[in-house]
Design an enzyme around this catalytic site. Structure first.
Site, PDB file in Angstrom:
ATOM      1  N   SER A 115     -21.234 -86.833  37.986  1.00  0.00           N
ATOM      2  CA  SER A 115     -21.027 -88.376  37.156  1.00  0.00           C
ATOM      3  C   SER A 115     -20.788 -89.452  37.959  1.00  0.00           C
ATOM      4  O   SER A 115     -19.233 -88.925  38.885  1.00  0.00           O
ATOM      5  CB  SER A 115     -19.780 -87.224  35.496  1.00  0.00           C
ATOM      6  OG  SER A 115     -19.364 -88.674  35.503  1.00  0.00           O
ATOM      7  N   HIS A 124     -25.367 -88.183  35.857  1.00  0.00           N
ATOM      8  CA  HIS A 124     -24.873 -88.490  34.446  1.00  0.00           C
ATOM      9  C   HIS A 124     -24.729 -89.041  34.788  1.00  0.00           C
ATOM     10  O   HIS A 124     -23.898 -89.980  35.280  1.00  0.00           O
ATOM     11  CB  HIS A 124     -23.816 -87.955  34.450  1.00  0.00           C
ATOM     12  CG  HIS A 124     -22.747 -86.948  33.328  1.00  0.00           C
ATOM     13  ND1 HIS A 124     -23.584 -86.640  31.815  1.00  0.00           N
ATOM     14  CD2 HIS A 124     -21.834 -87.666  32.463  1.00  0.00           C
ATOM     15  CE1 HIS A 124     -23.132 -86.537  30.725  1.00  0.00           C
ATOM     16  NE2 HIS A 124     -21.945 -87.233  31.176  1.00  0.00           N
ATOM     17  N   ASP A 170     -21.856 -92.390  32.054  1.00  0.00           N
ATOM     18  CA  ASP A 170     -20.980 -92.286  31.285  1.00  0.00           C
ATOM     19  C   ASP A 170     -20.844 -93.438  30.462  1.00  0.00           C
ATOM     20  O   ASP A 170     -21.322 -94.743  32.056  1.00  0.00           O
ATOM     21  CB  ASP A 170     -19.628 -91.731  31.359  1.00  0.00           C
ATOM     22  CG  ASP A 170     -19.854 -90.712  31.935  1.00  0.00           C
ATOM     23  OD1 ASP A 170     -20.320 -89.462  30.887  1.00  0.00           O
ATOM     24  OD2 ASP A 170     -18.938 -89.713  32.713  1.00  0.00           O
ATOM     25  N   MET A 179     -18.881 -95.681  28.004  1.00  0.00           N
ATOM     26  CA  MET A 179     -17.338 -96.379  27.513  1.00  0.00           C
ATOM     27  C   MET A 179     -17.375 -97.066  26.261  1.00  0.00           C
ATOM     28  O   MET A 179     -17.368 -98.107  27.509  1.00  0.00           O
ATOM     29  CB  MET A 179     -16.596 -95.048  27.771  1.00  0.00           C
ATOM     30  CG  MET A 179     -16.416 -94.272  28.416  1.00  0.00           C
ATOM     31  SD  MET A 179     -15.050 -93.606  29.709  1.00  0.00           S
ATOM     32  CE  MET A 179     -15.650 -91.995  30.516  1.00  0.00           C
ATOM     33  N   HIS A 221     -24.636 -90.813  28.406  1.00  0.00           N
ATOM     34  CA  HIS A 221     -23.796 -90.362  28.229  1.00  0.00           C
ATOM     35  C   HIS A 221     -22.928 -90.943  26.935  1.00  0.00           C
ATOM     36  O   HIS A 221     -22.233 -91.711  28.033  1.00  0.00           O
ATOM     37  CB  HIS A 221     -22.313 -88.927  28.908  1.00  0.00           C
ATOM     38  CG  HIS A 221     -21.731 -88.450  28.250  1.00  0.00           C
ATOM     39  ND1 HIS A 221     -20.616 -87.440  28.335  1.00  0.00           N
ATOM     40  CD2 HIS A 221     -21.577 -88.608  26.124  1.00  0.00           C
ATOM     41  CE1 HIS A 221     -19.172 -87.556  27.283  1.00  0.00           C
ATOM     42  NE2 HIS A 221     -20.110 -87.444  26.249  1.00  0.00           N
ATOM     43  N   MET A 260     -20.393 -92.513  24.876  1.00  0.00           N
ATOM     44  CA  MET A 260     -19.557 -92.676  24.294  1.00  0.00           C
ATOM     45  C   MET A 260     -18.737 -93.378  23.509  1.00  0.00           C
ATOM     46  O   MET A 260     -17.851 -94.182  23.939  1.00  0.00           O
ATOM     47  CB  MET A 260     -18.001 -91.692  25.037  1.00  0.00           C
ATOM     48  CG  MET A 260     -18.557 -90.684  25.707  1.00  0.00           C
ATOM     49  SD  MET A 260     -16.901 -90.020  27.212  1.00  0.00           S
ATOM     50  CE  MET A 260     -18.080 -90.141  28.561  1.00  0.00           C
ATOM     51  N   MET A 269     -18.027 -81.012  25.256  1.00  0.00           N
ATOM     52  CA  MET A 269     -16.483 -81.698  25.860  1.00  0.00           C
ATOM     53  C   MET A 269     -15.886 -80.775  26.004  1.00  0.00           C
ATOM     54  O   MET A 269     -15.396 -79.858  25.234  1.00  0.00           O
ATOM     55  CB  MET A 269     -16.023 -82.252  25.497  1.00  0.00           C
ATOM     56  CG  MET A 269     -17.284 -84.071  25.227  1.00  0.00           C
ATOM     57  SD  MET A 269     -18.323 -84.283  27.239  1.00  0.00           S
ATOM     58  CE  MET A 269     -16.206 -85.367  27.867  1.00  0.00           C
ATOM     59  N   GLY A 309     -12.952 -89.004  27.795  1.00  0.00           N
ATOM     60  CA  GLY A 309     -12.389 -90.849  28.213  1.00  0.00           C
ATOM     61  C   GLY A 309     -12.155 -90.915  30.115  1.00  0.00           C
ATOM     62  O   GLY A 309     -12.335 -91.915  30.243  1.00  0.00           O
ATOM     63  N   PHE A 310     -11.680 -90.020  30.345  1.00  0.00           N
ATOM     64  CA  PHE A 310     -11.971 -89.719  31.651  1.00  0.00           C
ATOM     65  C   PHE A 310     -12.179 -88.806  33.136  1.00  0.00           C
ATOM     66  O   PHE A 310     -12.412 -87.235  32.115  1.00  0.00           O
ATOM     67  CB  PHE A 310      -9.850 -89.652  31.926  1.00  0.00           C
ATOM     68  CG  PHE A 310      -9.718 -90.899  31.094  1.00  0.00           C
ATOM     69  CD1 PHE A 310      -8.699 -92.374  31.094  1.00  0.00           C
ATOM     70  CD2 PHE A 310      -8.746 -90.838  29.794  1.00  0.00           C
ATOM     71  CE1 PHE A 310      -8.675 -93.675  30.490  1.00  0.00           C
ATOM     72  CE2 PHE A 310      -8.755 -91.816  29.280  1.00  0.00           C
ATOM     73  CZ  PHE A 310      -8.174 -93.095  29.547  1.00  0.00           C
ATOM     74  N   GLY A 311     -11.960 -89.095  34.165  1.00  0.00           N
ATOM     75  CA  GLY A 311     -12.513 -87.885  34.722  1.00  0.00           C
ATOM     76  C   GLY A 311     -11.594 -87.771  35.392  1.00  0.00           C
ATOM     77  O   GLY A 311      -9.817 -87.816  34.357  1.00  0.00           O
ATOM     78  N   ASP A 360     -19.084 -80.807  30.064  1.00  0.00           N
ATOM     79  CA  ASP A 360     -18.697 -81.994  30.973  1.00  0.00           C
ATOM     80  C   ASP A 360     -17.570 -82.189  31.240  1.00  0.00           C
ATOM     81  O   ASP A 360     -17.081 -82.086  29.915  1.00  0.00           O
ATOM     82  CB  ASP A 360     -19.381 -82.710  30.264  1.00  0.00           C
ATOM     83  CG  ASP A 360     -18.952 -84.554  30.665  1.00  0.00           C
ATOM     84  OD1 ASP A 360     -17.928 -84.336  32.140  1.00  0.00           O
ATOM     85  OD2 ASP A 360     -19.052 -85.922  30.152  1.00  0.00           O
ATOM     86  N   GLY A 367     -14.023 -81.102  33.531  1.00  0.00           N
ATOM     87  CA  GLY A 367     -12.917 -80.337  34.355  1.00  0.00           C
ATOM     88  C   GLY A 367     -14.039 -78.923  35.509  1.00  0.00           C
ATOM     89  O   GLY A 367     -13.735 -77.873  35.577  1.00  0.00           O
ATOM     90  N   SER A 421     -14.926 -84.929  39.582  1.00  0.00           N
ATOM     91  CA  SER A 421     -14.229 -85.102  41.010  1.00  0.00           C
ATOM     92  C   SER A 421     -14.702 -84.450  41.910  1.00  0.00           C
ATOM     93  O   SER A 421     -14.271 -84.313  42.593  1.00  0.00           O
ATOM     94  CB  SER A 421     -12.813 -85.457  40.386  1.00  0.00           C
ATOM     95  OG  SER A 421     -12.788 -84.456  39.525  1.00  0.00           O
TER      96      SER A 421
HETATM   97  C1  DX5 Z   1     -14.708 -87.517  30.878  1.00  0.00           C
HETATM   98  C2  DX5 Z   1     -16.910 -87.691  31.141  1.00  0.00           C
HETATM   99  C3  DX5 Z   1     -17.231 -87.181  32.106  1.00  0.00           C
HETATM  100  C4  DX5 Z   1     -16.423 -86.872  33.711  1.00  0.00           C
HETATM  101  C5  DX5 Z   1     -16.312 -85.293  34.120  1.00  0.00           C
HETATM  102  O1  DX5 Z   1     -15.664 -87.934  29.667  1.00  0.00           O
HETATM  103  O2  DX5 Z   1     -17.086 -87.595  29.536  1.00  0.00           O
HETATM  104  O3  DX5 Z   1     -18.717 -87.294  32.423  1.00  0.00           O
HETATM  105  O4  DX5 Z   1     -17.065 -88.060  34.356  1.00  0.00           O
HETATM  106  O5  DX5 Z   1     -15.083 -85.761  35.249  1.00  0.00           O
HETATM  107  P1  DX5 Z   1     -14.785 -84.599  35.920  1.00  0.00           P
HETATM  108  O6  DX5 Z   1     -15.481 -83.749  36.621  1.00  0.00           O
HETATM  109  O7  DX5 Z   1     -13.900 -85.453  36.993  1.00  0.00           O
HETATM  110  O8  DX5 Z   1     -14.299 -83.639  34.363  1.00  0.00           O
HETATM  111 ZN    ZN Z   2     -19.769 -87.403  30.746  1.00  0.00          ZN
END
Ligand code: DX5
Ligand code: ZN
Length: 222
Positions: free
Chosen positions: A10, A33, A35, A37, A66, A68, A137, A142-144, A175, A177, A198
């Site tokens: 991502s 991937h 994202d 947002m 993706h 969002m 999900m 929303g966040f990595g 997607d 963690g 990450s």
């Molecule tokens: C979160 C994103 C993910 C994010 C995953 O909402 O959709 O694609 O980048 O990041 P990690 O792999 O660090 O959880």
């Molecule tokens: Zn994503």
């Protein structure tokens, strides 16, 4: 035959100031991937069609976008036109998913549908025969860098059972963690496409991190 597990880094987690280099670092991946947002569907802002254009111009890998975003029916076709291989929208923000899937297919893209962690599979079971990718999900979007929600494992298992009972072609993507610690159980549960942000971009050796994730998933795949 089940296709081999796929790792999709991502780029949300990449150094955006050096995007070309960051894309080159993950050239061994199975897809990318992207994202998107809108600060409404999720409390963060990232990406857009021009980012998808930039990425697709730089890579030969398949690119899954993706989204969002709210009002996904209105914007998803723009991402197909920008070159995305698959455009994934959230069922919670898609008013007419059957019509949108047809529209994306007409534009030459695959159609994906994503579910927030608390959205039940029943929301999409009638759709599964018409889409190409089901994104479950495994964090709140929303966040990595968030932790994998273990309670999603039975949901992945149920999705896999539905897909095999109906003899469907669609792939199950997860997607959020995904790490060397969590990917084995997710693969055992039935996921086949793994988004990793990450875990790949924070590694010193991104190609090694991708290869390790792929091997762990393959060793536990169905
Ligand atoms: C979160 C994103 C993910 C994010 C995953 O909402 O959709 O694609 O980048 O990041 P990690 O792999 O660090 O959880
Ligand atoms: Zn994503």
């Amino acid at each position: 035959m089940t296709p081999a597990p796929a790792i999709h880094p991502s780029i949300l987690n990449a150094d955006q100031a050096h995007l070309a280099d960051e894309l080159d670092r993950v050239a061994d991946a199975d897809g990318l991937h992207v994202d998107v947002m809108d600060n409404h569907f999720v409390p963060n802002h990232f990406g857009g069609p021009s980012l998808v254009e930039t990425v697709t111009a730089h890579t030969d890998l398949p690119v899954d976008a993706h989204l969002m975003i709210e009002n996904a029916d209105r914007w998803a076709p723009t991402y197909a036109e920008a070159g995305a291989t698959i455009v994934t929208t959230h069922i919670e923000a898609t008013a007419a998913p059957f019509r949108l899937a047809d529209e994306l297919h007409r534009l030459g893209a695959g159609a994906g549908i994503a579910l927030r962690p608390t959205t039940p599979l029943s929301a999409v079971e009638h759709l599964l025969g018409r889409i190409d990718l089901l994104l479950l999900m495994t964090v709140e979007p929303g966040f990595g860098g968030q932790s994998f929600i273990e309670a999603m494992l039975p949901k992945i298992e149920r999705a896999r059972r539905l897909v095999s009972e109906e003899g469907l072609e669609l792939r199950i993507q997860i997607d959020g963690g995904v790490t060397a610690r969590t990917i084995e159980r997710a693969a055992e549960a039935g996921a086949g496409v793994f988004v990793a942000g990450s875990a790949v971009y924070r590694a010193d050796d991104a190609p090694a991190a991708i290869a390790r994730l792929r091997d762990l998933a393959a060793a536990h795949a169905h």
